[in-house]
Design an enzyme around this catalytic site. Sequence first.
Site, mmCIF file in Angstrom:
data_model
loop_
_atom_site.group_PDB
_atom_site.id
_atom_site.type_symbol
_atom_site.label_atom_id
_atom_site.label_comp_id
_atom_site.label_asym_id
_atom_site.label_seq_id
_atom_site.Cartn_x
_atom_site.Cartn_y
_atom_site.Cartn_z
ATOM 1 N N GLY A 336 48.125 37.238 11.417
ATOM 2 C CA GLY A 336 49.102 37.322 12.500
ATOM 3 C C GLY A 336 50.067 36.161 12.386
ATOM 4 O O GLY A 336 49.991 35.371 11.435
ATOM 5 N N CYS A 342 51.888 30.860 10.652
ATOM 6 C CA CYS A 342 51.104 32.096 10.563
ATOM 7 C C CYS A 342 49.604 31.800 10.629
ATOM 8 O O CYS A 342 49.171 30.658 10.516
ATOM 9 C CB CYS A 342 51.445 32.824 9.269
ATOM 10 S SG CYS A 342 51.034 31.859 7.833
ATOM 11 N N VAL A 343 48.838 32.857 10.817
ATOM 12 C CA VAL A 343 47.382 32.735 10.845
ATOM 13 C C VAL A 343 46.832 33.445 9.608
ATOM 14 O O VAL A 343 47.137 34.609 9.374
ATOM 15 C CB VAL A 343 46.790 33.362 12.134
ATOM 16 C CG1 VAL A 343 45.272 33.284 12.126
ATOM 17 C CG2 VAL A 343 47.340 32.650 13.370
ATOM 18 N N ASP A 452 47.148 31.102 29.827
ATOM 19 C CA ASP A 452 47.811 32.150 29.043
ATOM 20 C C ASP A 452 46.835 33.303 28.782
ATOM 21 O O ASP A 452 46.823 33.892 27.704
ATOM 22 C CB ASP A 452 48.324 31.569 27.717
ATOM 23 C CG ASP A 452 49.403 32.443 27.086
ATOM 24 O OD1 ASP A 452 49.813 33.440 27.731
ATOM 25 O OD2 ASP A 452 49.808 32.138 25.944
HETATM 26 P P1 AMP Z 1 48.065 33.012 18.311
HETATM 27 O O1 AMP Z 1 49.346 32.344 18.079
HETATM 28 O O2 AMP Z 1 46.920 32.077 18.539
HETATM 29 O O3 AMP Z 1 48.167 34.035 19.418
HETATM 30 O O4 AMP Z 1 47.715 33.844 16.969
HETATM 31 C C1 AMP Z 1 48.573 34.835 16.455
HETATM 32 C C2 AMP Z 1 47.792 36.009 15.893
HETATM 33 O O5 AMP Z 1 46.938 35.591 14.835
HETATM 34 C C3 AMP Z 1 46.876 36.688 16.885
HETATM 35 O O6 AMP Z 1 47.534 37.646 17.652
HETATM 36 C C4 AMP Z 1 45.816 37.305 15.988
HETATM 37 O O7 AMP Z 1 46.270 38.520 15.448
HETATM 38 C C5 AMP Z 1 45.719 36.295 14.852
HETATM 39 N N1 AMP Z 1 44.604 35.365 15.128
HETATM 40 C C6 AMP Z 1 44.657 34.205 15.821
HETATM 41 N N2 AMP Z 1 43.460 33.616 15.900
HETATM 42 C C7 AMP Z 1 42.598 34.424 15.258
HETATM 43 C C8 AMP Z 1 41.156 34.408 15.005
HETATM 44 N N3 AMP Z 1 40.407 33.377 15.434
HETATM 45 N N4 AMP Z 1 40.618 35.425 14.324
HETATM 46 C C9 AMP Z 1 41.370 36.453 13.896
HETATM 47 N N5 AMP Z 1 42.699 36.542 14.102
HETATM 48 C C10 AMP Z 1 43.315 35.551 14.772
#
Ligand code: AMP
Length: 605
Positions: A336, A342-343, A452
């Site tokens: 994501g 990015c993640v 949030d």
């Molecule tokens: P965030 O900015 O923390 O909302 O992360 C962005 C996106 O990354 C999320 O909507 C998920 O699709 C992915 N993501 C974040 N953290 C995780 C996690 N611990 N495990 C799997 N996917 C994650």
Amino acid sequence: MTMRDVAYNLPFFYGSISRSEADEYLKLGGLSDGLFLLRLCLRNLGGYVLSVVFDLKPHHYPIERQLNGTYAISGGKSHCGPEELCAYYARDADGLCCVLLKPCLRPSGIEPKPGVFDSIREHMLREYARQTWNLEGESLESAIISQAPQLQKLIASTAHEKMAWYHGLIQREEAERRLFSGAQPDGKYLLRQRKEAGAYALSMLYGKSAYHYRIDLDKSGKFAIPDGSKCDTLWQLVEYLKLKSDGVIHVLREVCNNPSQPAEPARPPSLPPNRLSAISLACNPDGYTPEPIGGRRILPMDAESYVSPYSDPEELKDKTLYLKRECLLIDEVELGSGNFGCVKKGVYRMRKKQIDVAIKVLKNDNEKSLKDELMKEAEFMQKLDNPYIVRMIGVCQAEHLMLVMEMASGGPLNKFLSSKKDQLTIENVVELLHQVSIGMKYLEENHFVHRDLAARNVLLVNQHYAKISDFGLSKAIGADDSYYKARTAGKWPVKWYAPECINFRKFSSKADVWSFGITMWEALTYGQKPYKKMKGPEVVSFIEQGGRLERPAECPDEMYELMKKCWIYKCEDRPGFEEVENSMRIYHHHITQKVSTDDKVSENT
Ligand code: AMP
């Protein structure tokens, strides 16, 4: 934790009594037309029997708990609980012999009679969760809270293994040898397993001869002696045959004790461990697991990430906020993205094990404000350790600043629900929301505000396991404060915010409760966007004027009532997470109590 029957407090509920006992109570009550009582059904888990007098005779109507969690007399209308069902038939006979006129009250000092399983259930639940998943302390408690209904079903179907009358896999000759040793009264019995999978036999003495009856498992998963009544579980069949010789030569009277069954309190039934791993493997990478037919479905505790990665003290020895880059393997797969970068997917090597991780990678290390933000998030997450919250493993400062978290491969709840709308039951959605409420209760107890909470920030490990994530806006509340006050308003998720957040920049757990209500709405609409066409300021004035989101099409009344409580205008009047979790738990248990009942049988005891 005591799980009482939903009918326990009804003064005309007698618990697990037999048909003839019910007849006796009705006789004592005067046998007037419309005199009625409610009792537990001995053969169907979660079912009841309504006994009503008409023309000086008691009539007995089995009430089944249906797959969607409602209750109905075969062929009759559905009702949300046994109490509501009785209230309905007090107004309208609708097919019964007559309307319910007068409750046959339990004599004073008589409590509803517990079922056989009630007395051992709690002990078994605890021991099962402890031994099967190696859980202790907090994790054990939350496993029991969130999974009690599923565990109960599982345990109910294996409880016979702990009974003194169950002799396991022995031959007919050995059964006879055991029956004939010692006294030989009529009705002395034992149950044994046969070689064929899922097949059992009942052996019993009558007139100094041994009789053997096959017990077959039918397509709908019920047990029966050929031509006898069907029961959900073996122990219920035995209880039933103790009361009525339905298809057998005599009622079951005296247990022929299994010499190898210790006379100690019930031990947890054991599932072969390889069955668990087979189920875990069957889980798709997107976290969706089709319900296994006849087998046991995956529970949160089966997921590796249920147990804290640091539950092993060895792993804690050299735990620091910063992780070594060489222990981190970064995959190119992107899970994501956000405004920070990015993640990515990855693997983190610990002392003794490797775990799947999600890595938040900062795209622009030169931007100090972003870096500070990510570090704040990391420092905050470091303080959290709960099975329903994404755990942070640590921070790695290498080619970029990276925040390493445990993996929740099912992705965000809203996306998951909108893509699997047709496959997921309301029961499943309620289960996930209950888990979110447990995680939020943990934050409340520890004086943290999330700020949030939204379906996009609830991630799934699998279809039955949710974790709260994204702590970018979260704050600890000072020891003497009841809320956090933001200095300035920022880029806020206004549609999820309570009025006091918008008007006074005041953030407390009660404000998170408001967001939980919106999250419930998102989940129960299977991922729709709240206040669809409205802009932020329009939503604010809509709320000020008393407007609230409408009830989602398939939303149960109880869940919409809870949402509306979460949206009580004044935060002082709004419930906290302790109350919200309690309501979610009660409702979750309410709708998941029953083992599937797709073939209706009428009771003819
Ligand atoms: P965030 O900015 O923390 O909302 O992360 C962005 C996106 O990354 C999320 O909507 C998920 O699709 C992915 N993501 C974040 N953290 C995780 C996690 N611990 N495990 C799997 N996917 C994650």
